[in-house]
Design an enzyme around this catalytic site. Sequence first.
Site, mmCIF file in Angstrom:
data_model
loop_
_atom_site.group_PDB
_atom_site.id
_atom_site.type_symbol
_atom_site.label_atom_id
_atom_site.label_comp_id
_atom_site.label_asym_id
_atom_site.label_seq_id
_atom_site.Cartn_x
_atom_site.Cartn_y
_atom_site.Cartn_z
ATOM 1 N N ALA A 60 0.351 7.991 -12.068
ATOM 2 C CA ALA A 60 -1.348 8.244 -10.371
ATOM 3 C C ALA A 60 -1.329 9.397 -10.647
ATOM 4 O O ALA A 60 -0.699 10.729 -10.400
ATOM 5 C CB ALA A 60 -0.966 7.642 -9.448
ATOM 6 N N THR A 101 0.615 1.329 -3.398
ATOM 7 C CA THR A 101 0.218 2.375 -2.244
ATOM 8 C C THR A 101 0.149 1.641 -0.986
ATOM 9 O O THR A 101 -1.121 1.030 -0.859
ATOM 10 C CB THR A 101 -0.561 3.146 -2.309
ATOM 11 O OG1 THR A 101 -0.304 4.411 -0.945
ATOM 12 C CG2 THR A 101 -1.900 3.149 -2.454
ATOM 13 N N TYR A 125 -8.051 8.158 -2.170
ATOM 14 C CA TYR A 125 -6.740 8.049 -3.145
ATOM 15 C C TYR A 125 -6.397 6.455 -2.736
ATOM 16 O O TYR A 125 -6.251 5.085 -3.715
ATOM 17 C CB TYR A 125 -5.768 8.341 -1.884
ATOM 18 C CG TYR A 125 -3.979 7.870 -2.644
ATOM 19 C CD1 TYR A 125 -3.437 8.346 -3.920
ATOM 20 C CD2 TYR A 125 -3.617 7.312 -2.156
ATOM 21 C CE1 TYR A 125 -2.169 7.503 -4.248
ATOM 22 C CE2 TYR A 125 -2.265 6.389 -2.223
ATOM 23 C CZ TYR A 125 -1.547 7.137 -3.399
ATOM 24 O OH TYR A 125 -0.765 6.904 -4.709
ATOM 25 N N LYS A 129 -6.151 3.208 -6.057
ATOM 26 C CA LYS A 129 -5.695 2.287 -6.279
ATOM 27 C C LYS A 129 -5.740 0.996 -6.283
ATOM 28 O O LYS A 129 -4.643 -0.329 -6.626
ATOM 29 C CB LYS A 129 -3.975 2.570 -5.405
ATOM 30 C CG LYS A 129 -3.562 4.527 -5.680
ATOM 31 C CD LYS A 129 -2.809 4.691 -7.014
ATOM 32 C CE LYS A 129 -1.473 3.809 -7.054
ATOM 33 N NZ LYS A 129 -0.935 3.823 -9.042
#
Length: 286
Positions: A60, A101, A125, A129
Site C-alpha cells: 500500500a 484501514t 488515503y 483504500k
Amino acid sequence: MKVAVLGSNGQLGSDVCAAFLRNGDQVIGLTHSDIEVTSPSAVNAVLTASMPEFIVNTAAMHHVDKCEADPLAAFQGNAMGAKYVAQWAQQAGATIAYVSTDYVFDGKKGAPYLEIDAAVPLNTYGITKLAGENYTAAIAPKHFVLRVSAIYGHQPCRAKGGLNFVEMMLKLSRERDELRVVDDEFVSPTPTAQIAEQLVALSRSTHYGLYHATTEGSCSWYEFADEIFRATGTKIRLEKARPGEFPAKVLRPKYSVLENHALKAAQLNVFTDWRDGLEGYLRART
C-alpha cells in the site's frame, strides 16, 4: 498451504510471514522490488510463477500526507493494485486477504464502528483504500477484507520515519523531560503480531467477507502513551496537548475505534485487550 505475502518486508508483512511460517505453511515473501502491483502484467507473471493458494495483500501507499499530495499514485497503489491482485486470485481460484484501514470512516459516530456502518472517508488515503476493498470484494469470491487500526510492530515503519508510536514515545522520553500528546483522538492500538495470527486463523476458514480486526477496547493517544510509560517504568512528565496544538495537514477521523463484530460472530476473533497487546509487544522487544 502456499502463501504469498505482498509487502513482506513491511511492518505488518514481516509479522505475517513469520506467523504463517510458524504455522507450517510455505511462504513466498514479495517486496516492492519483486512485484509491482500497479502493473497487471507484473502481477500476473509473478503470481503465476509461484501459484499461491492464499494471498495476503499488505502492499500500500499509506503515508497519508503523500497520498493527499499525489492522489493518482495513491489510487494506483491502493485501489488498482488491489484490483489486479484480486483478478489473478479470481482466475486462479486462490483466496485473497486485503488489509484496509480504520480511515475509511469519518469518526463522527462516536461509538465503535461495525462492519455494517457506512464508510465515509475524510482523505485520499481512506478513499483509495475503500476502493481497494471494493475491488477485492467485487472480483474475488474467496476474499477477506480486514480493517485495522493504529498498528505497530517491530519492523521499522518507513512511512513514519522508521518508528512506530511506541518506539517514538520511548525515544522522545529519553530526549525530553516533558511530552504533550493529544487526548481527543481515539483508536484501538493493535500490534501487527496479532493481526498476523488473525490472518492465519482466517486462512483456515471459508467465512469470507469484511472484518474489523483490532485489539479490544480503545484509548486516546495520550492514554496509549501513558500506558507505554507505565508498562516500561519510564519516568517523564506527560501532559495532554491543547486542542489544535498539533494541527494535521490532512483531515483524519477523531474517533476510529472498530468493533470486531463479524470475527466474534464467526467465532474467529483472536485479539486481546489493547493493553495486553502492548505488553506482548514489549516482552518481545527486550
